[in-house]
Design a protein around this motif. Structure first.
Motif, PDB file in Angstrom:
ATOM      1  N   VAL A  40      39.082  49.837  18.881  1.00  0.00           N
ATOM      2  CA  VAL A  40      39.007  48.586  18.135  1.00  0.00           C
ATOM      3  C   VAL A  40      37.862  48.660  17.135  1.00  0.00           C
ATOM      4  O   VAL A  40      36.873  49.347  17.360  1.00  0.00           O
ATOM      5  CB  VAL A  40      38.803  47.369  19.072  1.00  0.00           C
ATOM      6  N   ALA A  41      38.019  47.929  16.019  1.00  0.00           N
ATOM      7  CA  ALA A  41      37.030  48.001  14.951  1.00  0.00           C
ATOM      8  C   ALA A  41      36.350  46.664  14.671  1.00  0.00           C
ATOM      9  O   ALA A  41      35.532  46.576  13.759  1.00  0.00           O
ATOM     10  CB  ALA A  41      37.691  48.514  13.674  1.00  0.00           C
ATOM     11  N   SER A  42      36.687  45.636  15.432  1.00  0.00           N
ATOM     12  CA  SER A  42      36.081  44.327  15.217  1.00  0.00           C
ATOM     13  C   SER A  42      36.094  43.533  16.514  1.00  0.00           C
ATOM     14  O   SER A  42      36.782  43.894  17.474  1.00  0.00           O
ATOM     15  CB  SER A  42      36.850  43.553  14.141  1.00  0.00           C
ATOM     16  N   ILE A  43      35.352  42.448  16.532  1.00  0.00           N
ATOM     17  CA  ILE A  43      35.315  41.577  17.708  1.00  0.00           C
ATOM     18  C   ILE A  43      36.707  41.030  17.995  1.00  0.00           C
ATOM     19  O   ILE A  43      37.157  41.003  19.145  1.00  0.00           O
ATOM     20  CB  ILE A  43      34.330  40.411  17.503  1.00  0.00           C
ATOM     21  N   ARG A  44      37.394  40.597  16.957  1.00  0.00           N
ATOM     22  CA  ARG A  44      38.729  40.030  17.156  1.00  0.00           C
ATOM     23  C   ARG A  44      39.699  41.085  17.685  1.00  0.00           C
ATOM     24  O   ARG A  44      40.526  40.792  18.565  1.00  0.00           O
ATOM     25  CB  ARG A  44      39.260  39.426  15.850  1.00  0.00           C
ATOM     26  N   HIS A  45      39.609  42.302  17.168  1.00  0.00           N
ATOM     27  CA  HIS A  45      40.448  43.383  17.699  1.00  0.00           C
ATOM     28  C   HIS A  45      40.181  43.585  19.183  1.00  0.00           C
ATOM     29  O   HIS A  45      41.108  43.802  19.981  1.00  0.00           O
ATOM     30  CB  HIS A  45      40.163  44.697  16.968  1.00  0.00           C
ATOM     31  N   ALA A  46      38.920  43.535  19.568  1.00  0.00           N
ATOM     32  CA  ALA A  46      38.553  43.707  20.974  1.00  0.00           C
ATOM     33  C   ALA A  46      39.168  42.607  21.830  1.00  0.00           C
ATOM     34  O   ALA A  46      39.738  42.866  22.905  1.00  0.00           O
ATOM     35  CB  ALA A  46      37.037  43.718  21.122  1.00  0.00           C
ATOM     36  N   GLU A  47      39.062  41.381  21.370  1.00  0.00           N
ATOM     37  CA  GLU A  47      39.620  40.255  22.126  1.00  0.00           C
ATOM     38  C   GLU A  47      41.128  40.404  22.292  1.00  0.00           C
ATOM     39  O   GLU A  47      41.667  40.171  23.382  1.00  0.00           O
ATOM     40  CB  GLU A  47      39.286  38.950  21.402  1.00  0.00           C
ATOM     41  N   ARG A  48      41.799  40.795  21.230  1.00  0.00           N
ATOM     42  CA  ARG A  48      43.255  40.923  21.300  1.00  0.00           C
ATOM     43  C   ARG A  48      43.678  42.047  22.233  1.00  0.00           C
ATOM     44  O   ARG A  48      44.664  41.924  22.968  1.00  0.00           O
ATOM     45  CB  ARG A  48      43.809  41.157  19.895  1.00  0.00           C
ATOM     46  N   ALA A  49      42.958  43.162  22.198  1.00  0.00           N
ATOM     47  CA  ALA A  49      43.299  44.273  23.082  1.00  0.00           C
ATOM     48  C   ALA A  49      43.134  43.878  24.544  1.00  0.00           C
ATOM     49  O   ALA A  49      43.963  44.236  25.395  1.00  0.00           O
ATOM     50  CB  ALA A  49      42.424  45.483  22.757  1.00  0.00           C
ATOM     51  N   LEU A  50      42.100  43.132  24.846  1.00  0.00           N
ATOM     52  CA  LEU A  50      41.881  42.689  26.219  1.00  0.00           C
ATOM     53  C   LEU A  50      42.926  41.661  26.633  1.00  0.00           C
ATOM     54  O   LEU A  50      43.404  41.663  27.777  1.00  0.00           O
ATOM     55  CB  LEU A  50      40.475  42.112  26.367  1.00  0.00           C
ATOM     56  N   GLU A  51      43.292  40.782  25.717  1.00  0.00           N
ATOM     57  CA  GLU A  51      44.345  39.808  26.012  1.00  0.00           C
ATOM     58  C   GLU A  51      45.664  40.510  26.319  1.00  0.00           C
ATOM     59  O   GLU A  51      46.457  40.053  27.143  1.00  0.00           O
ATOM     60  CB  GLU A  51      44.517  38.859  24.821  1.00  0.00           C
ATOM     61  N   ALA A  52      45.894  41.652  25.678  1.00  0.00           N
ATOM     62  CA  ALA A  52      47.124  42.421  25.913  1.00  0.00           C
ATOM     63  C   ALA A  52      47.093  43.135  27.259  1.00  0.00           C
ATOM     64  O   ALA A  52      48.144  43.507  27.779  1.00  0.00           O
ATOM     65  CB  ALA A  52      47.322  43.438  24.797  1.00  0.00           C
ATOM     66  N   GLY A  53      45.873  43.345  27.813  1.00  0.00           N
ATOM     67  CA  GLY A  53      45.764  43.989  29.115  1.00  0.00           C
ATOM     68  C   GLY A  53      45.101  45.344  29.129  1.00  0.00           C
ATOM     69  O   GLY A  53      45.184  46.075  30.128  1.00  0.00           O
ATOM     70  N   ALA A  54      44.416  45.728  28.033  1.00  0.00           N
ATOM     71  CA  ALA A  54      43.723  47.014  28.005  1.00  0.00           C
ATOM     72  C   ALA A  54      42.671  47.071  29.108  1.00  0.00           C
ATOM     73  O   ALA A  54      42.010  46.075  29.413  1.00  0.00           O
ATOM     74  CB  ALA A  54      43.061  47.234  26.649  1.00  0.00           C
ATOM     75  N   ASP A  55      42.508  48.252  29.695  1.00  0.00           N
ATOM     76  CA  ASP A  55      41.532  48.441  30.767  1.00  0.00           C
ATOM     77  C   ASP A  55      40.122  48.665  30.238  1.00  0.00           C
ATOM     78  O   ASP A  55      39.139  48.417  30.948  1.00  0.00           O
ATOM     79  CB  ASP A  55      41.915  49.655  31.622  1.00  0.00           C
ATOM     80  N   GLY A  56      40.019  49.160  29.023  1.00  0.00           N
ATOM     81  CA  GLY A  56      38.723  49.442  28.430  1.00  0.00           C
ATOM     82  C   GLY A  56      38.851  49.482  26.924  1.00  0.00           C
ATOM     83  O   GLY A  56      39.955  49.418  26.369  1.00  0.00           O
ATOM     84  N   LEU A  57      37.712  49.589  26.243  1.00  0.00           N
ATOM     85  CA  LEU A  57      37.691  49.556  24.790  1.00  0.00           C
ATOM     86  C   LEU A  57      36.872  50.711  24.237  1.00  0.00           C
ATOM     87  O   LEU A  57      35.825  51.066  24.798  1.00  0.00           O
ATOM     88  CB  LEU A  57      37.062  48.241  24.295  1.00  0.00           C
ATOM     89  N   VAL A  58      37.345  51.273  23.134  1.00  0.00           N
ATOM     90  CA  VAL A  58      36.573  52.225  22.353  1.00  0.00           C
ATOM     91  C   VAL A  58      36.116  51.480  21.108  1.00  0.00           C
ATOM     92  O   VAL A  58      36.949  51.056  20.299  1.00  0.00           O
ATOM     93  CB  VAL A  58      37.418  53.449  21.959  1.00  0.00           C
TER      94      VAL A  58
END
Length: 327
Positions: free
Chosen positions: A137-155
């Protein structure tokens, strides 16, 4: 978004197999079998984009060879290798996504990283196969959306990462995401040695990417001219531009000059159509002489075997750990 509590350590399944909290970053046209095997047998997670293989059949062959070679190493030395981490491009332009995913499911990878889009389309099948799925993810909003989708972790793609990247300062980015997520975080951008890796941990990251340093290794698939240019360049030679892909990308200015272009007078946003599809053969031709790299370029002083690079990074990391910081 409220803080998501971490009730267990998802990385506990393979943390003991790591010599460093490090991922050899997945790099287009750079990460291949030799680099992945060398990283994994040295206790570093070895990642590669599945589109580095020309076909899903070649992807199957790569994964089979990697698995066989790492299993032989385990038999010979008795120590399990670090995980292999395929990287799936989930953007709609990747017409191979379903076929590549089917190959991965047969091999049941422990960890998969998704890029350029929401991980939602692949999360269910990969979770069913037992994989952890991290989204870059490249932004705060991208991070939030990835987690909402169910991602286990973030890069977290921060300013300074090579190739297509984010624009946020890594200190600010990590701490902002930690305000709402207590799960696995990987910092990408500017990790040039063991000291930087230790700093990423101090920020509360679980792992970090190292990409640019691995380009200049004997096992990488990069052109020898590319490796030599990295050794000769510094962070001052990195240009952030959207002229080539339409997305912000860190590129080596000397390679742009060598291609007959003026880095200070590039065409408008996305006007140079390089890499706008996932056709590997066409992209390989287009990217043959224009190369990406990150701010860690200043840390590339020679071309090393992966064994030596990781040993050096481990020594730096231990030195950083042992320092007594006094006010």
């Amino acid at each position: 978004m409220p803080l998501a509590p971490l009730h267990h350590d998802p990385l506990s399944r393979f943390r003991a197999r790591l010599s460093l909290p490090l991922i050899a970053a997945p790099m287009f046209l750079v990460s291949g079998v030799e680099l992945v095997v060398a990283a994994c047998r040295n206790g570093v997670i070895g990642a590669f984009p599945t589109v580095n293989c020309r076909t899903p059949e070649q992807l199957d062959a790569w994964l089979g060879e990697i698995e066989t070679r790492l299993h032989r190493r385990e038999d010979a030395e008795g120590k399990p290798a670090a995980p292999v981490c395929p990287n799936l491009i989930v953007h709609r332009s990747n017409t191979r996504l379903d076929n590549d995913l089917a190959v991965l499911l047969r091999y049941k990878p422990e960890l998969v990283i998704t890029s350029v889009g929401s991980p939602a389309p692949v999360l269910g099948p990969l979770h069913d196969a037992g994989a952890l799925v991290f989204a870059d993810v490249a932004s705060i909003r991208h991070a939030e959306r990835a987690l909402e989708a169910g991602a286990d972790g973030l890069v977290l793609l921060s300013a300074g990462a090579g190739g297509q990247t984010g624009w946020l300062n890594p200190f600010a980015f990590v701490r902002a995401v930690r305000a709402f997520f207590d799960g696995p975080l990987v910092l990408a951008g500017g990790i040039s040695d063991g000291h930087a890796l230790r700093a990423a941990q101090a920020l509360s990251c679980d792992l970090a990417y190292m990409g640019t340093r691995f380009i200049a290794t004997r096992e990488s698939m990069a052109d020898e001219r590319y490796k030599a240019m990295l050794v000769q360049s510094s962070a001052d030679d990195i240009l952030l531009t959207s002229a080539f892909t339409g997305l912000q990308t860190n590129m080596l200015k000397p390679s742009i000059v060598a291609a007959g272009l003026d880095p200070d007078n590039l065409p408008a946003h996305g006007a140079i159509e390089i890499g706008r599809d996932i056709d590997v053969e066409n992209r390989q031709k287009r990217w043959r002489d224009i190369w990406s790299a990150g701010h860690a370029t200043s840390g590339v002083t020679d071309v090393l075997p992966v064994d030596e690079l990781i040993a050096r990074t481990l020594a730096e990391y231990r030195t950083s750990q042992s320092r007594d910081f006094r006010a």
